[in-house]
Scaffold this motif. Structure first.
Motif, PDB file in Angstrom:
ATOM      1  N   PRO A  67      99.540  -7.029  87.793  1.00  0.00           N
ATOM      2  CA  PRO A  67     101.137  -7.303  88.004  1.00  0.00           C
ATOM      3  C   PRO A  67     100.967  -7.887  89.711  1.00  0.00           C
ATOM      4  CG  PRO A  67     101.161  -5.397  87.321  1.00  0.00           C
ATOM      5  CD  PRO A  67      99.326  -5.291  87.558  1.00  0.00           C
ATOM      6  N   GLY A  68     101.954  -9.002  89.869  1.00  0.00           N
ATOM      7  CA  GLY A  68     101.555  -9.507  91.292  1.00  0.00           C
ATOM      8  C   GLY A  68     101.520 -10.276  92.054  1.00  0.00           C
ATOM      9  N   SER A  69     100.458 -11.278  90.829  1.00  0.00           N
ATOM     10  CA  SER A  69      98.813 -11.789  91.013  1.00  0.00           C
ATOM     11  C   SER A  69      98.806 -13.396  91.518  1.00  0.00           C
ATOM     12  CB  SER A  69      97.652 -11.687  89.685  1.00  0.00           C
ATOM     13  OG  SER A  69      98.741 -12.359  88.851  1.00  0.00           O
ATOM     14  N   SER A  70     100.335 -13.536  91.456  1.00  0.00           N
ATOM     15  CA  SER A  70     101.009 -14.983  91.418  1.00  0.00           C
ATOM     16  C   SER A  70     101.107 -15.444  93.137  1.00  0.00           C
ATOM     17  CB  SER A  70     102.137 -15.184  91.131  1.00  0.00           C
ATOM     18  OG  SER A  70     103.209 -14.191  91.914  1.00  0.00           O
ATOM     19  N   ALA A  71     101.164 -14.318  93.858  1.00  0.00           N
ATOM     20  CA  ALA A  71     100.564 -14.185  94.999  1.00  0.00           C
ATOM     21  C   ALA A  71     100.138 -14.729  95.603  1.00  0.00           C
ATOM     22  CB  ALA A  71     101.005 -12.930  95.888  1.00  0.00           C
ATOM     23  N   TRP A  72      99.002 -13.994  95.524  1.00  0.00           N
ATOM     24  CA  TRP A  72      96.661 -14.714  95.562  1.00  0.00           C
ATOM     25  C   TRP A  72      96.545 -15.714  94.706  1.00  0.00           C
ATOM     26  CZ3 TRP A  72      98.744  -9.314  94.660  1.00  0.00           C
ATOM     27  CH2 TRP A  72      98.086  -8.543  93.456  1.00  0.00           C
ATOM     28  N   PHE A  73      96.923 -16.044  93.248  1.00  0.00           N
ATOM     29  CA  PHE A  73      96.209 -16.663  92.311  1.00  0.00           C
ATOM     30  C   PHE A  73      97.211 -17.883  92.034  1.00  0.00           C
ATOM     31  CE2 PHE A  73      95.172 -18.834  88.237  1.00  0.00           C
ATOM     32  CZ  PHE A  73      94.090 -18.523  88.788  1.00  0.00           C
ATOM     33  N   ARG A  74      96.079 -18.952  92.448  1.00  0.00           N
ATOM     34  CA  ARG A  74      96.628 -20.407  92.367  1.00  0.00           C
ATOM     35  C   ARG A  74      96.691 -20.568  91.055  1.00  0.00           C
ATOM     36  NH1 ARG A  74     100.254 -22.565  94.474  1.00  0.00           N
ATOM     37  NH2 ARG A  74      99.124 -25.153  94.171  1.00  0.00           N
ATOM     38  N   GLY A  75      95.782 -21.129  90.196  1.00  0.00           N
ATOM     39  CA  GLY A  75      95.869 -21.902  89.523  1.00  0.00           C
ATOM     40  C   GLY A  75      94.238 -22.217  88.806  1.00  0.00           C
ATOM     41  N   GLY A  76      93.662 -22.706  87.719  1.00  0.00           N
ATOM     42  CA  GLY A  76      92.234 -23.045  88.218  1.00  0.00           C
ATOM     43  C   GLY A  76      92.229 -23.847  86.677  1.00  0.00           C
ATOM     44  N   LEU A  77      90.733 -25.073  86.452  1.00  0.00           N
ATOM     45  CA  LEU A  77      90.368 -25.737  85.997  1.00  0.00           C
ATOM     46  C   LEU A  77      89.204 -25.060  84.941  1.00  0.00           C
ATOM     47  CD1 LEU A  77      89.256 -28.297  88.603  1.00  0.00           C
ATOM     48  CD2 LEU A  77      91.850 -27.892  87.613  1.00  0.00           C
ATOM     49  N   ILE A  78      89.693 -24.975  83.591  1.00  0.00           N
ATOM     50  CA  ILE A  78      88.158 -24.762  82.575  1.00  0.00           C
ATOM     51  C   ILE A  78      88.052 -26.185  81.844  1.00  0.00           C
ATOM     52  CG2 ILE A  78      88.094 -23.287  80.735  1.00  0.00           C
ATOM     53  CD1 ILE A  78      91.067 -22.406  80.890  1.00  0.00           C
ATOM     54  N   VAL A  79      86.564 -26.572  82.549  1.00  0.00           N
ATOM     55  CA  VAL A  79      85.815 -27.347  82.258  1.00  0.00           C
ATOM     56  C   VAL A  79      84.537 -27.536  81.903  1.00  0.00           C
ATOM     57  CG1 VAL A  79      86.097 -28.419  84.546  1.00  0.00           C
ATOM     58  CG2 VAL A  79      84.705 -26.726  85.316  1.00  0.00           C
ATOM     59  N   TYR A  80      84.950 -26.862  79.923  1.00  0.00           N
ATOM     60  CA  TYR A  80      83.762 -26.613  79.451  1.00  0.00           C
ATOM     61  C   TYR A  80      83.089 -27.659  79.382  1.00  0.00           C
ATOM     62  CZ  TYR A  80      82.767 -22.479  76.321  1.00  0.00           C
ATOM     63  OH  TYR A  80      82.051 -21.881  74.950  1.00  0.00           O
ATOM     64  N   HIS A  81      83.051 -28.948  79.065  1.00  0.00           N
ATOM     65  CA  HIS A  81      82.451 -30.092  78.849  1.00  0.00           C
ATOM     66  C   HIS A  81      82.240 -30.749  80.050  1.00  0.00           C
ATOM     67  CE1 HIS A  81      82.068 -30.417  74.216  1.00  0.00           C
ATOM     68  NE2 HIS A  81      82.901 -29.219  74.068  1.00  0.00           N
ATOM     69  N   ASP A  82      81.023 -31.394  79.941  1.00  0.00           N
ATOM     70  CA  ASP A  82      80.854 -31.941  81.106  1.00  0.00           C
ATOM     71  C   ASP A  82      81.210 -32.840  81.611  1.00  0.00           C
ATOM     72  OD1 ASP A  82      78.547 -29.466  81.955  1.00  0.00           O
ATOM     73  OD2 ASP A  82      76.873 -31.625  80.690  1.00  0.00           O
ATOM     74  N   ASP A  83      82.346 -33.722  81.185  1.00  0.00           N
ATOM     75  CA  ASP A  83      82.509 -35.025  81.360  1.00  0.00           C
ATOM     76  C   ASP A  83      84.284 -34.122  82.254  1.00  0.00           C
ATOM     77  OD1 ASP A  83      83.598 -34.029  78.476  1.00  0.00           O
ATOM     78  OD2 ASP A  83      84.952 -35.758  78.966  1.00  0.00           O
ATOM     79  N   LEU A  84      84.356 -32.985  81.808  1.00  0.00           N
ATOM     80  CA  LEU A  84      85.975 -32.834  82.172  1.00  0.00           C
ATOM     81  C   LEU A  84      85.515 -31.864  83.729  1.00  0.00           C
ATOM     82  CD1 LEU A  84      87.685 -30.829  79.924  1.00  0.00           C
ATOM     83  CD2 LEU A  84      88.627 -33.213  80.380  1.00  0.00           C
ATOM     84  N   LYS A  85      84.579 -32.099  83.938  1.00  0.00           N
ATOM     85  CA  LYS A  85      83.686 -31.527  85.286  1.00  0.00           C
ATOM     86  C   LYS A  85      83.222 -32.363  86.178  1.00  0.00           C
ATOM     87  CE  LYS A  85      80.282 -28.370  84.144  1.00  0.00           C
ATOM     88  NZ  LYS A  85      80.156 -27.471  82.298  1.00  0.00           N
ATOM     89  N   LEU A  86      83.681 -33.985  85.510  1.00  0.00           N
ATOM     90  CA  LEU A  86      84.046 -34.613  86.711  1.00  0.00           C
ATOM     91  C   LEU A  86      86.103 -35.024  86.620  1.00  0.00           C
ATOM     92  CD1 LEU A  86      81.005 -34.850  85.393  1.00  0.00           C
ATOM     93  CD2 LEU A  86      80.978 -37.525  85.877  1.00  0.00           C
TER      94      LEU A  86
END
Lengths: 417, 417
Positions: A294-313
């Motif tokens: 709880p309260g993690s919005s104070a320290w967590f911004r977001g993220g990228l889930i790059v399962y396939h290689d083209d998304l890593k790019l």
């Protein structure tokens, strides 16, 4: 015939507890509490709502041990046969307490509820026994002290049972056993044998007992100490914990119920910093763990889930040259993912995760269980290579733990173990 | 004295099983297996490695039931006292089987391992009993048939115990009970009372028993059927299942161990389609669940974790006007997230999730537990609004399930329940 020992026998009553798939938990809880009081459990039984079987279990239990605790079967219905079984097993008559009956009637009247005759059974108890008050329900408990034995019966509703144990049974058991205190120390970044090597000689300190276990987040040291008093046990535990802590240094990340996600969240929050992730093989599991607090919005911004290689790019900005040169599972790509997470999610820290969770996808050079982690703090990159055994679930879970620990160590300014 | 009934008593032997925090699981497994054979369990006991206590438990068990199964304590060490306890409890002498002893010595010789005298105890058994072979270990089991009773002892190692039960004990119990068959039906998108309303009248079909439970992914219907033969029980179950399935229609998503993630993965794979996610309140938990299935790279592309609002703009392309007008937790933003997931991750389907997992962040208008889901299939948008009660963990878990179900229904071409 076994001589009765200074131990406890636990009997859980309830036909429903015998159904397949059902784990009975009251006696597990009681065993833990009794252990703290220094009273070992010598037997656990589950019996159905059958007075003759309850009696047989109670008779065997009082033969075997000085403390007997029966849970369940104390309500007002036809199924509730513990009072009868208890009296039978102890060889006592079942008597009705008229004062208790009057009080029960009175209680029902005050709450404007009709008093059914079946309720009267709750005023019955074995001759010579006393009632234990139930502050959370109508069914009282029972205690009988005789021939060096202490026999208790408490309702099976966990909340009622637990409160009655702590408030009314535990005080009566004081002095029966040798008090025990427990503490769990949680260690990250070391193997079981490394932890063993570091602290093994402390396992023999007088009045203490310790064991190493593999927990869900890493290695756990389970410490215990006994003493003639709770104070002495507590002092011994504090001393043992202090000496263990000195040996473990920053590898010790938490105690008892503390989780790595909570510890890392606390450090980020205190430093007023934020984190973002770019996950390949863990595919959101790291972010989900961080935000389970709880309260993690104070320290967590977001993220990228790059399962396939083209998304890593496209999502994380990894260059196609890097991917081609080193492959997706490489320290270089982990580093680029960490940088992509930090910059694209505008966080203080970026964590990159890439690896092979299996069961497919492994090669001789890059086998299942190989994971590369990187942490970008805006100035430097901190890397970690993991080589794990186990199934897909385990590889992912341990990767999440290692990633959190990498960030924890950076926040503490200590090297990775 | 209770008349022995056509039931089973289970005794788990092992001092380690009495330790706090320890859930004994062999008797739970056995209860499930015995139920299938139609033999109810009338009692479960856990006793330490003490021959007198084992004997006392065995004596009580054979008094109470016609089938007794003891697990554990059959190895070659000092701690293994089940043979002794069994003989004592049955009032038989413990005798040594010379043929078995010779065979044991022979076995050790063939494997080039030294034969210690302690190993000889494994050739002992109560007079009149026979050995049960252990195909996975050295410690044999024991069976004694006398006075209408069947008493078994098997090793406590789960793999050995299970195999010996299935191959050697179950066949001997055939005909003792009324065979039972079980099946679990898993339902998504309906409440417990809706499911109850739909199928309640089928609960009374002769020879069957059904119950509704709340499982980790939704409502579960636990079906059971009995018959004079396994065939009859199986036929009744098939009939019950068919009738239940007709009532439930597409709300029935799986059976027994099937998970929603596996079902959705199978549908995506069969349709040669892919999915991507944009998660706010679940923050990666949906993606982590989808990718918990091996082989999910065939249908999962990647995702965006847009915990903070500015990332909803920069990562998922939600417009700031939309955010300002409707707020982050709104059907409109869920829809924009779904579109962002689909287009930026180049997937066939995009799922958007936005909501308030709590415990903080709720308002009167948008309370904790409010979640908006959207699915963009490239042509149309499918929406779902959830209003949930429960803690952060539960809200997130149910949201993941609802999002998977939204996609499942789209893939099946059926409306959301």
């Amino acid at each position: 015939m076994v001589p009765a020992s200074m131990s406890a026998e636990l009997i859980a009553v309830g036909s429903e507890l015998l159904r397949p798939g059902r784990h009975e938990s009251n006696t597990v809880w009681l065993a833990e509490r009794l252990e703290r009081l220094g009273i070992p459990v010598s037997g656990r039984r589950i019996v159905g709502d059958d007075p003759a079987r309850i009696a047989s279990a109670v008779a065997a239990a009082v033969r075997d041990a000085r403390v007997v605790i029966v849970t369940g079967g104390l309500g007002p219905t036809e199924d509730d046969r513990t009072r009868e079984g208890l009296a039978g097993g102890l060889g006592k008559a079942l008597v009705r307490d008229e004062d208790r009956l009057a009080a029960l009637r009175d209680l029902f009247q005050r709450f404007g509820r009709p008093f059914h005759e079946s309720q009267a059974s709750q005023a019955e108890l074995p001759a010579g026994a006393e009632f234990l008050e139930n502050p959370l329900g109508t069914a009282p408990g029972i205690v009988l002290e005789s021939d060096d034995r202490l026999v208790f019966a408490v309702p099976g509703v966990p909340a009622e049972m637990r409160r009655m144990f702590d408030e009314q049974i535990a005080p009566r058991l004081a002095g029966f056993g040798t008090p025990l205190r427990r503490r769990t120390l949680k260690v990250a970044g070391r193997t079981e044998s490394q932890v063993d090597l570091a602290v093994a000689d402390l396992f023999d300190l007088p009045g203490t007992e310790s064991s190493i276990l593999i927990g869900s987040e890493g290695i756990e040291l389970h410490l215990g100490s006994r003493g003639s008093s709770a104070e002495q046990a507590g002092k011994r535990l504090a001393d043992l914990e202090r000496r263990m802590s000195e040996r473990l240094g920053p590898d010790l990340y938490g105690r008892d119920e503390e989780t790595l996600a909570a510890v890392v969240g606390g450090l980020l929050s205190a430093a007023n910093r934020t984190v973002a992730v770019a996950e390949s093989c863990t595919a959101g599991a790291l972010a989900a763990r961080i935000t389970s607090e709880p309260g993690s919005s104070a320290w967590f911004r977001g993220g990228l889930i790059v399962y396939h290689d083209d998304l890593k790019l496209s999502l994380a900005g990894v260059s196609s040259e890097l991917l081609e040169l080193h492959g997706a599972v490489s320290p270089e790509v982990a580093e680029a993912l960490a940088r992509g997470a930090r910059t694209r999610c505008a966080a203080s820290f970026g964590i990159g995760v890439t690896g092979i969770a299996g069961p497919g996808g492994g090669t001789a050079e890059k086998p299942v269980g190989l994971v590369h982690l990187a942490l970008d703090d805006g100035v430097a990159i901190h890397r970690r290579r993991l080589r794990q055994f186990g199934d897909r679930l385990l590889v992912r879970r341990r990767t999440v733990v290692a990633a959190l620990d990498l960030l924890r160590r950076r926040l503490l300014g200590v090297e990775t173990g």
